[in-house]
Design a protein around this motif. Structure first.
Motif, mmCIF file in Angstrom:
data_model
loop_
_atom_site.group_PDB
_atom_site.id
_atom_site.type_symbol
_atom_site.label_atom_id
_atom_site.label_comp_id
_atom_site.label_asym_id
_atom_site.label_seq_id
_atom_site.Cartn_x
_atom_site.Cartn_y
_atom_site.Cartn_z
ATOM 1 N N GLN A 189 -20.492 42.564 25.664
ATOM 2 C CA GLN A 189 -20.100 41.414 26.490
ATOM 3 C C GLN A 189 -18.961 41.780 27.429
ATOM 4 O OE1 GLN A 189 -19.701 37.694 24.433
ATOM 5 N NE2 GLN A 189 -18.524 36.719 26.046
ATOM 6 N N CYS A 190 -17.968 42.508 26.907
ATOM 7 C CA CYS A 190 -16.791 42.835 27.728
ATOM 8 C C CYS A 190 -15.981 43.918 27.024
ATOM 9 C CB CYS A 190 -15.942 41.574 27.921
ATOM 10 S SG CYS A 190 -14.337 41.889 28.654
ATOM 11 N N HIS A 191 -15.718 45.019 27.721
ATOM 12 C CA HIS A 191 -14.963 46.123 27.116
ATOM 13 C C HIS A 191 -13.577 45.672 26.659
ATOM 14 C CE1 HIS A 191 -17.568 49.235 29.455
ATOM 15 N NE2 HIS A 191 -18.221 48.603 28.527
ATOM 16 N N LYS A 192 -12.989 44.806 27.462
ATOM 17 C CA LYS A 192 -11.638 44.347 27.122
ATOM 18 C C LYS A 192 -11.658 43.508 25.834
ATOM 19 C CE LYS A 192 -7.762 41.921 29.302
ATOM 20 N NZ LYS A 192 -7.350 41.199 30.510
ATOM 21 N N GLN A 193 -12.691 42.696 25.695
ATOM 22 C CA GLN A 193 -12.811 41.867 24.492
ATOM 23 C C GLN A 193 -12.883 42.760 23.250
ATOM 24 O OE1 GLN A 193 -16.414 39.558 22.629
ATOM 25 N NE2 GLN A 193 -15.747 38.402 24.401
ATOM 26 N N LEU A 194 -13.676 43.838 23.339
ATOM 27 C CA LEU A 194 -13.783 44.772 22.213
ATOM 28 C C LEU A 194 -12.411 45.344 21.869
ATOM 29 C CD1 LEU A 194 -15.485 46.658 20.310
ATOM 30 C CD2 LEU A 194 -15.553 48.259 22.223
ATOM 31 N N TRP A 195 -11.712 45.806 22.903
ATOM 32 C CA TRP A 195 -10.399 46.433 22.681
ATOM 33 C C TRP A 195 -9.420 45.427 22.064
ATOM 34 C CZ3 TRP A 195 -5.241 46.226 23.672
ATOM 35 C CH2 TRP A 195 -4.521 47.409 23.542
ATOM 36 N N LEU A 196 -9.421 44.198 22.597
ATOM 37 C CA LEU A 196 -8.497 43.181 22.083
ATOM 38 C C LEU A 196 -8.832 42.805 20.641
ATOM 39 C CD1 LEU A 196 -8.209 40.879 25.234
ATOM 40 C CD2 LEU A 196 -6.375 42.249 24.239
ATOM 41 N N GLN A 197 -10.111 42.712 20.329
ATOM 42 C CA GLN A 197 -10.483 42.323 18.961
ATOM 43 C C GLN A 197 -9.988 43.335 17.947
ATOM 44 O OE1 GLN A 197 -14.670 41.495 18.666
ATOM 45 N NE2 GLN A 197 -14.379 39.349 19.188
ATOM 46 N N LEU A 253 -9.865 44.367 33.368
ATOM 47 C CA LEU A 253 -11.205 43.875 33.696
ATOM 48 C C LEU A 253 -11.071 42.495 34.307
ATOM 49 C CD1 LEU A 253 -13.723 45.521 32.019
ATOM 50 C CD2 LEU A 253 -14.347 43.136 31.875
ATOM 51 N N ALA A 254 -11.808 42.263 35.374
ATOM 52 C CA ALA A 254 -11.735 40.953 36.024
ATOM 53 C C ALA A 254 -12.403 39.906 35.142
ATOM 54 C CB ALA A 254 -12.431 41.008 37.383
ATOM 55 N N ILE A 255 -11.887 38.685 35.234
ATOM 56 C CA ILE A 255 -12.562 37.574 34.555
ATOM 57 C C ILE A 255 -13.891 37.318 35.271
ATOM 58 C CG2 ILE A 255 -10.425 36.517 33.764
ATOM 59 C CD1 ILE A 255 -10.698 34.545 36.128
ATOM 60 N N GLY A 256 -14.762 36.590 34.627
ATOM 61 C CA GLY A 256 -16.048 36.302 35.265
ATOM 62 C C GLY A 256 -16.981 35.577 34.315
ATOM 63 N N LYS A 257 -18.246 35.576 34.679
ATOM 64 C CA LYS A 257 -19.263 34.873 33.892
ATOM 65 C C LYS A 257 -19.309 35.396 32.454
ATOM 66 C CE LYS A 257 -24.187 33.851 34.374
ATOM 67 N NZ LYS A 257 -25.402 34.199 35.118
ATOM 68 N N HIS A 258 -19.001 36.706 32.295
ATOM 69 C CA HIS A 258 -19.073 37.319 30.969
ATOM 70 C C HIS A 258 -18.058 36.706 29.998
ATOM 71 C CE1 HIS A 258 -16.151 39.550 33.366
ATOM 72 N NE2 HIS A 258 -15.477 39.693 32.252
ATOM 73 N N CYS A 259 -17.086 35.950 30.502
ATOM 74 C CA CYS A 259 -16.090 35.349 29.603
ATOM 75 C C CYS A 259 -16.701 34.220 28.765
ATOM 76 C CB CYS A 259 -14.899 34.820 30.394
ATOM 77 S SG CYS A 259 -14.037 36.113 31.294
ATOM 78 N N TYR A 261 -10.392 35.192 24.035
ATOM 79 C CA TYR A 261 -9.177 35.639 24.729
ATOM 80 C C TYR A 261 -9.012 34.982 26.098
ATOM 81 C CZ TYR A 261 -8.995 38.936 20.953
ATOM 82 O OH TYR A 261 -8.928 39.465 19.696
ATOM 83 N N VAL A 262 -9.749 33.895 26.326
ATOM 84 C CA VAL A 262 -9.705 33.235 27.636
ATOM 85 C C VAL A 262 -8.295 32.727 27.947
ATOM 86 C CG1 VAL A 262 -10.475 31.149 28.832
ATOM 87 C CG2 VAL A 262 -12.149 32.661 27.773
ATOM 88 N N THR A 263 -7.609 32.188 26.922
ATOM 89 C CA THR A 263 -6.276 31.627 27.167
ATOM 90 C C THR A 263 -5.375 32.659 27.838
ATOM 91 O OG1 THR A 263 -6.548 30.343 25.169
ATOM 92 C CG2 THR A 263 -4.330 30.430 26.073
ATOM 93 N N ASP A 264 -5.446 33.885 27.362
ATOM 94 C CA ASP A 264 -4.589 34.923 27.912
ATOM 95 C C ASP A 264 -5.153 35.463 29.234
ATOM 96 O OD1 ASP A 264 -2.193 36.383 27.455
ATOM 97 O OD2 ASP A 264 -3.464 38.155 27.267
ATOM 98 N N CYS A 265 -6.422 35.810 29.233
ATOM 99 C CA CYS A 265 -7.007 36.460 30.433
ATOM 100 C C CYS A 265 -7.047 35.524 31.645
ATOM 101 C CB CYS A 265 -8.425 36.929 30.148
ATOM 102 S SG CYS A 265 -8.532 38.354 29.080
ATOM 103 N N TRP A 266 -7.170 34.224 31.383
ATOM 104 C CA TRP A 266 -7.327 33.280 32.498
ATOM 105 C C TRP A 266 -6.014 32.578 32.844
ATOM 106 C CZ3 TRP A 266 -12.195 30.971 34.587
ATOM 107 C CH2 TRP A 266 -13.304 31.764 34.303
ATOM 108 N N LYS A 267 -4.904 33.057 32.302
ATOM 109 C CA LYS A 267 -3.657 32.294 32.497
ATOM 110 C C LYS A 267 -3.195 32.287 33.957
ATOM 111 C CE LYS A 267 -0.485 35.916 30.981
ATOM 112 N NZ LYS A 267 -0.838 36.820 29.917
HETATM 113 S S1 SF4 Z 1 -11.592 36.449 28.574
HETATM 114 FE FE1 SF4 Z 1 -13.135 37.519 29.758
HETATM 115 S S2 SF4 Z 1 -12.116 39.325 30.590
HETATM 116 FE FE2 SF4 Z 1 -10.844 38.550 28.921
HETATM 117 S S3 SF4 Z 1 -11.497 39.687 27.143
HETATM 118 FE FE3 SF4 Z 1 -12.677 37.808 27.174
HETATM 119 S S4 SF4 Z 1 -14.555 38.306 28.229
HETATM 120 FE FE4 SF4 Z 1 -13.096 39.940 28.673
#
Ligand code: SF4
Length: 480
Positions: A5-13, A188-194, A202-208
C-alpha cells in the motif's frame, strides 16, 4: 501488505508503531466481526487442528502437526528467512499438495487478496510444502438467508492469479527489507493510497500539513486531479490556478470558499420547503448489518433497523418526540415496525437526511412484514430529503464541501452539537448497540441505551432546527 500500500506505512509500522492512531470502536467492531467470520469458517472443516501459540512455538507446532499427518490446519505458522506468515486454513489434497484457503469477511475477492495469498504461498513453498491450489473464502451476500447458513461462504479459486504473482514476491520482499533497513523514514507524498485498499493509521501525522480548506474538500474531485495538484504542491483551495477546470457544483463551492460567503438559491429553497405538509415528521433510523445474519430472511451484511427517532412538528409550531430502541438480542424489526407505523401519522411529510437509506430500509421492512406493507410503503412514498437542499441549492465555505448533517449543523445551528454526545456517529452507534446487548453491567447498559437515544434524538432535532434555520433565511418564510 502494508508495503504494497505504501512504503512509508511499512516503515512506520515497524519503527514507529506508537504513532499509529488507535482504533475507533467502529474499527474494533469490524475486526471482531472478522474474527467471528474466521471462527465460523473453521467450522466448515471438521477435524481441522488449530495451531495455537505465537512465533517460533507456533512454527514448531505446525511442523509437528504436519509430521503427524494432520490433514487440515488452522492458523498454521511458517517462517523463512525472517519472514513469518500464518495461514487461515491449510488442507492436504489427495495429490499430496496443499490447498491454501484465505478467509475474508468481504463480500467479494479484492485485488489485494491475491497479493496476500501469494506472499503466504511463496513462504509456505519455501519451507518445503507445495501449495497446489489457492482459494479465497468470502461471504456470500447473494443467495444466503438466515436461518440457513450452510452457504454463508463462497469459495473462489484464485490459483491462477496467485501463480501469476508468485515470481514477483521475492523481489517485493527484498525491496521491503531494504526499506526497513533504512534509518530514516521514506519520504512519500500523500495520495489515494492513504485510504486504499485500507485507511492508513498514520494519516494524522502525514496529513498534518493539509490546510483545513483544502482541495480534498472539493466535492467529487477525482483522484487523478488531486494527485496532479499534490505533485505541484497545491493543497489549499486558495492556491488553485485561476480557471482550474471544475464541474458547476465544484465551482460553486470553490467560489464560495474564495469569496468567503455562502451561495444559496433562496427561490429554489423556498420552492422545496413549500412542498412540506403538516404534520412534518423528522425521522431517522439507526441500523445494523452483521456479516453473519441472525434474523429470519436476512442476508449477510443486510441492513436492519434497531432504533428510530421521530420529531413531529405541527402547524401550530408544537413539537413532539417519539422513539424506539430495541434493547435485547431478539429480532428488532417487528416491534420496531409496530411502533413506527403507530408513531408516524397517515398524513404529512416525512423529512429524512439522505433519503436512500431510510427508503431502502422501509421497503425491505414492507417486504418482510406484509401485514404492515401498506403503511410502510406509504411512509416511504412520503419521504422528503433535507440533504437535497445542500446538494443543489446551498453551499457554505464552512460546510467544507460536504452535505453531511454533521457538517451542516454547526454552521446553521450553533447551539446544537454532536461533539457533546457520547455517541457521535452512525458506525459508533452500531458498535455501542452490539456492546449494549450483551453488557452484563446494568448501569453501563443503561448508560449505553441513554447514549444511543440521545444520539438518534439529536439527529432528528438537528433536522428540525436546520429546517427552521432555512425558513429564517427566506424573506417570505418567517420561522413558524
Ligand atoms: S498516511 Fe499515506 S503517506 Fe502516510 S504512511 Fe499512510 S499511506 Fe503512507
Amino acid at each position: 501488505m502494508s508495503g504494497l500500500q505504501c512504503h512509508k506505512q511499512l516503515w512506520l509500522q515497524v519503527n514507529k508503531p506508537h504513532q499509529a492512531t488507535t482504533l475507533s470502536p467502529a474499527q474494533q467492531r469490524i475486526i471482531s466481526q472478522g474474527d467471528e467470520v474466521g471462527q465460523y469458517a473453521r467450522q466448515q472443516f471438521p477435524g481441522g487442528q488449530l495451531i495455537s501459540g505465537h512465533g517460533l512455538a507456533a512454527v514448531q507446532a505446525t511442523q509437528d502437526a504436519i509430521a503427524t499427518g494432520t490433514p487440515c490446519l488452522f492458523e498454521a505458522a511458517f517462517q523463512f528467512e525472517g519472514l513469518f506468515v500464518r495461514c487461515d486454513i491449510l488442507r492436504q489434497t489427495l495429490a499430496g499438495t496443499w490447498e491454501l484457503i484465505e478467509v475474508k469477511s468481504s463480500s467479494k475477492v479484492e485485488d489485494d487478496h491475491y497479493w496476500n495469498v501469494a506472499v503466504q504461498a511463496y513462504i509456505v513453498n519455501q519451507t518445503g510444502l507445495s501449495i497446489g491450489t489457492a482459494q479465497l473464502m468470502h461471504i456470500n451476500t447473494q443467495t444466503c438467508y438466515f436461518p440457513d447458513l450452510t452457504n454463508l461462504f463462497t469459495i473462489a479459486d484464485i490459483t491462477t492469479e496467485v501463480d501469476r504473482l508468485l515470481p514477483e514476491v521475492p523481489q517485493k520482499l527484498n525491496q521491503f527489507k531494504a526499506i526497513l533497513a533504512e534509518n530514516l523514514e521514506p519520504t512519500l507524498a500523500i495520495g489515494k493510497h492513504c485510504n486504499k485498499p485500507h485507511p492508513c493509521s498514520y494519516v494524522t501525522d502525514c496529513w498534518k500539513h493539509v490546510p483545513e480548506v483544502s482541495i480534498f474538500t472539493i466535492p467529487r474531485l477525482d483522484w487523478n486531479k488531486k494527485d496532479a495538484l499534490i505533485a505541484q504542491g497545491i493543497l489549499a483551495i486558495a492556491d488553485l490556478p485561476p480557471n482550474y477546470a471544475l464541474t458547476a457544483n465544484q465551482r460553486t463551492y470553490v467560489d464560495s470558499v474564495l469569496d468567503g460567503r455562502p451561495v444559496m438559491d433562496q427561490g429554489a429553497i423556498a420552492a422545496c420547503l413549500a412542498e412540506l405538509e403538516y404534520p412534518i415528521h423528522f425521522f431517522d433510523f439507526e441500523a445494523q448489518n452483521p456479516a453473519i445474519p441472525r434474523s429470519d430472511g436476512l442476508k449477510p451484511y443486510e441492513q436492519f433497523p434497531f432504533q428510530y427517532s421521530c420529531h413531529i412538528l405541527q402547524a401550530d409550531g408544537s413539537l413532539e418526540h417519539r422513539e424506539y430502541l430495541h434493547t435485547d438480542s431478539s429480532d428488532p424489526r417487528l416491534p420496531l415496525v409496530a411502533a413506527l407505523t403507530s408513531d408516524i401519522a397517515p398524513t404529512g411529510s416525512v423529512v429524512v437526511y439522505h433519503k436512500s437509506f431510510e427508503a431502502s430500509l422501509l421497503r425491505k421492512l414492507a417486504c418482510g412484514f406484509p401485514q404492515f406493507a401498506v403503511s410502510l410503503d406509504a411512509i416511504a412514498d412520503r419521504l422528503w430529503d433535507l440533504e437535497d437542499i445542500f446538494k443543489d441549492h446551498y453551499k457554505h465555505p464552512e460546510f467544507r464541501g460536504s452535505t453531511s448533517i454533521k457538517n451542516v449543523l454547526p454552521v446553521l445551528v450553533s447551539h446544537l452539537s454532536y461533539k457533546t454526545q457520547n455517541v457521535q456517529r452512525g458506525d459508533q452507534a452500531q458498535a455501542v448497540w452490539e456492546e449494549m446487548l450483551i453488557c452484563p453491567d446494568l448501569d453501563r447498559k443503561r448508560q449505553m441505551m441513554d447514549d444511543l437515544r440521545a444520539y438518534c434524538q439529536l439527529d432528528t432535532l438537528a433536522m428540525v432546527e436546520i429546517y427552521k434555520a432555512l425558513l429564517n433565511c427566506l424573506p417570505r418564510f418567517p420561522e413558524q
